[in-house]
Write an enzyme that holds these catalytic residues in place. Structure first.
Site, PDB file in Angstrom:
ATOM      1  N   ARG A  28    -125.856  33.798 105.722  1.00 26.73           N
ATOM      2  CA  ARG A  28    -126.626  32.760 106.428  1.00 26.73           C
ATOM      3  C   ARG A  28    -127.631  32.072 105.511  1.00 26.73           C
ATOM      4  O   ARG A  28    -128.739  31.757 105.922  1.00 26.73           O
ATOM      5  CB  ARG A  28    -127.367  33.333 107.645  1.00 26.73           C
ATOM      6  CG  ARG A  28    -126.430  33.832 108.722  1.00 26.73           C
ATOM      7  CD  ARG A  28    -127.035  33.766 110.107  1.00 26.73           C
ATOM      8  NE  ARG A  28    -126.257  34.621 110.983  1.00 26.73           N
ATOM      9  CZ  ARG A  28    -126.730  35.691 111.605  1.00 26.73           C
ATOM     10  NH1 ARG A  28    -127.999  36.015 111.502  1.00 26.73           N
ATOM     11  NH2 ARG A  28    -125.946  36.420 112.362  1.00 26.73           N
ATOM     12  N   ARG A  32    -131.322  28.011 109.827  1.00 26.91           N
ATOM     13  CA  ARG A  32    -132.514  27.501 110.514  1.00 26.91           C
ATOM     14  C   ARG A  32    -133.831  27.802 109.815  1.00 26.91           C
ATOM     15  O   ARG A  32    -134.876  27.354 110.248  1.00 26.91           O
ATOM     16  CB  ARG A  32    -132.547  28.053 111.944  1.00 26.91           C
ATOM     17  CG  ARG A  32    -131.438  27.502 112.819  1.00 26.91           C
ATOM     18  CD  ARG A  32    -131.361  28.194 114.142  1.00 26.91           C
ATOM     19  NE  ARG A  32    -131.049  29.615 113.995  1.00 26.91           N
ATOM     20  CZ  ARG A  32    -131.135  30.492 114.982  1.00 26.91           C
ATOM     21  NH1 ARG A  32    -131.534  30.106 116.171  1.00 26.91           N
ATOM     22  NH2 ARG A  32    -130.832  31.762 114.777  1.00 26.91           N
ATOM     23  N   ARG A  41    -129.696  19.309 111.930  1.00 31.46           N
ATOM     24  CA  ARG A  41    -129.305  19.930 113.211  1.00 31.46           C
ATOM     25  C   ARG A  41    -129.785  19.110 114.403  1.00 31.46           C
ATOM     26  O   ARG A  41    -129.183  19.136 115.471  1.00 31.46           O
ATOM     27  CB  ARG A  41    -129.879  21.356 113.252  1.00 31.46           C
ATOM     28  CG  ARG A  41    -129.487  22.180 114.483  1.00 31.46           C
ATOM     29  CD  ARG A  41    -128.046  22.646 114.395  1.00 31.46           C
ATOM     30  NE  ARG A  41    -127.724  23.561 115.480  1.00 31.46           N
ATOM     31  CZ  ARG A  41    -127.329  23.182 116.696  1.00 31.46           C
ATOM     32  NH1 ARG A  41    -127.210  21.900 116.990  1.00 31.46           N
ATOM     33  NH2 ARG A  41    -127.034  24.077 117.618  1.00 31.46           N
ATOM     34  N   ASP A  77    -118.447  28.505 111.622  1.00 30.20           N
ATOM     35  CA  ASP A  77    -118.694  29.626 112.524  1.00 30.20           C
ATOM     36  C   ASP A  77    -117.407  30.420 112.667  1.00 30.20           C
ATOM     37  O   ASP A  77    -116.325  29.847 112.588  1.00 30.20           O
ATOM     38  CB  ASP A  77    -119.142  29.113 113.897  1.00 30.20           C
ATOM     39  CG  ASP A  77    -119.697  30.241 114.749  1.00 30.20           C
ATOM     40  OD1 ASP A  77    -118.894  30.900 115.463  1.00 30.20           O
ATOM     41  OD2 ASP A  77    -120.905  30.518 114.682  1.00 30.20           O
ATOM     42  N   TYR A 152    -115.712  39.035 121.285  1.00 28.90           N
ATOM     43  CA  TYR A 152    -116.248  37.841 121.963  1.00 28.90           C
ATOM     44  C   TYR A 152    -115.283  37.351 123.034  1.00 28.90           C
ATOM     45  O   TYR A 152    -115.684  36.978 124.131  1.00 28.90           O
ATOM     46  CB  TYR A 152    -116.491  36.716 120.952  1.00 28.90           C
ATOM     47  CG  TYR A 152    -117.720  36.909 120.094  1.00 28.90           C
ATOM     48  CD1 TYR A 152    -119.002  36.748 120.632  1.00 28.90           C
ATOM     49  CD2 TYR A 152    -117.617  37.236 118.749  1.00 28.90           C
ATOM     50  CE1 TYR A 152    -120.132  36.914 119.846  1.00 28.90           C
ATOM     51  CE2 TYR A 152    -118.750  37.400 117.953  1.00 28.90           C
ATOM     52  CZ  TYR A 152    -120.001  37.239 118.513  1.00 28.90           C
ATOM     53  OH  TYR A 152    -121.120  37.407 117.735  1.00 28.90           O
TER      54      TYR A 152
END
Length: 349
Positions: A28, A32, A41, A77, A152
């Site tokens: 990552r 952010r 974003r 992703d 998921y």
């Protein structure tokens, strides 16, 4: 940037070759915690950032320019290939992937469609091609592993205990096998396409597989992982495998035809080596430490580097991803420290 000489230190470490210093990149590393990322974003949804090759390439490149890391990892992703095969997934801010049509039966598995990367995600491959031209460090392509994707798909979103996933695994023998086969094929097709487009190495994230014990891993998961890494050998690029809280699975992982094992912060590099793990290793500073005072970060990084440098084939990373509260300056300082400290010590002695 692409006109600089190509820095292959990371690739050499993946192959267990001697390197002049310990290469470093971060899970990552695009995200952010970066003001520039947050500005981008604001304009696009997560999937839109993926679907515009220029934006995807810019976000992938940012941390390389900002932190001077030795590898870039494609900004995407692990859910990206699921929409084309028939899974209705959205990334919800603060939650993560949420799936409107979870897998509930073997019939749902049967209805999953094959994945054709060139047709389904041409924008990802275009971004990889751009990055191949723009970067002077290796680009890591990646995909989610079958168990983690399945968790998921069956739970319908993130889970703390994976009860539904395990119940499906234990009770629907044929359905589970079919799901693993289909997701194994998705992973292989996706990663092979990324390599063809220009990725120098590939990483398989099995983020949640640590939820299984070693016996269940051996029975239900190892066969598909062997199939994936065996098939990826044909590409000739290094392969990396990583999961969180999976130290108890290291012996199983060591048997797989994979080049590099990523460790989280719960298992030290030295402990892994003592268990007979001979593959190249990547890791494993606890990301929480990035909020600690600098002298503590430095001390822990030094300890990890000292253990990693006992053998060739070591890449410095975190034990999981950078999170939003971390400062860019901390990451810059850490990268500089890893490079400088390891360059002054000989590796593998």
């Amino acid at each position: 940037m692409g006109d600089q000489p190509f820095n292959d230190t990371f690739l050499r470490a993946c192959r267990g070759e001697p390197t002049p210093y310990v290469p470093v990149w971060y899970m990552r590393q695009a995200g952010r915690y970066q003001p520039e990322y947050l500005n981008i974003r604001e304009k696009y949804s997560f999937f839109e950032m993926n679907q515009i090759p220029e934006v995807c390439a810019e976000v992938t490149r940012l941390p390389v320019e900002q932190l001077s890391v030795d590898a870039a990892i494609l900004f995407a992703d692990i859910m990206t290939p699921l929409k084309p095969i028939g899974i209705d997934v959205e990334i919800e801010s603060g939650t993560g992937p949420v799936i409107a049509n979870p897998i509930r039966s073997p019939k749902d598995v049967e209805q999953l469609r094959p994945f054709h990367p060139e047709e389904h995600v041409p924008y990802i491959l275009e971004a990889v091609g751009m990055l191949r031209e723009q970067l002077s460090v290796p680009l890591i392509g990646f995909a989610g592993a079958p168990f983690t994707l399945a968790s998921y798909m069956i739970e319908g979103g993130p889970s703390k205990n994976y009860h539904k996933t395990k119940a499906f695994m234990y009770t629907e023998h044929d359905g589970w096998q079919a799901l693993m086969q289909k997701l194994g094929n998705v992973t292989i097709a996706y990663l092979k396409a990324q390599v063809s487009a220009g990725a120098h190495a590939v990483k398989v994230f099995d983020s949640w597989v640590g939820a299984l014990n070693a016996d269940d891993y051996r029975i239900y998961i190892a066969p598909v992982m062997e199939y994936i890494f065996d098939t990826l050998r044909e590409t000739g690029v290094p392969t990396i495998y990583f999961g969180v809280g999976a130290g108890h699975l290291l012996d199983e992982w060591n048997r797989l035809p994979v080049d590099v094992l990523g460790l989280d912060w719960r298992t030290s590099i030295r402990a892994a080596r003592k268990r007979g793990i001979t593959k190249s290793l990547q890791g494993n500073l606890d990301p929480s430490l990035l909020l600690a005072p600098w002298d503590m970060i430095e001390e822990r990084a030094k300890q990890i580097l000292d253990e990693g440098m006992e053998h060739p084939g070591y890449i410095f990373n975190l034990g999981h991803g950078i999170f939003p509260d971390v400062k860019v300056e901390t990451m810059q300082k850490l990268t500089h420290f890893v490079h400088e400290y390891s360059a002054n010590k000989s590796i593998g002695h």
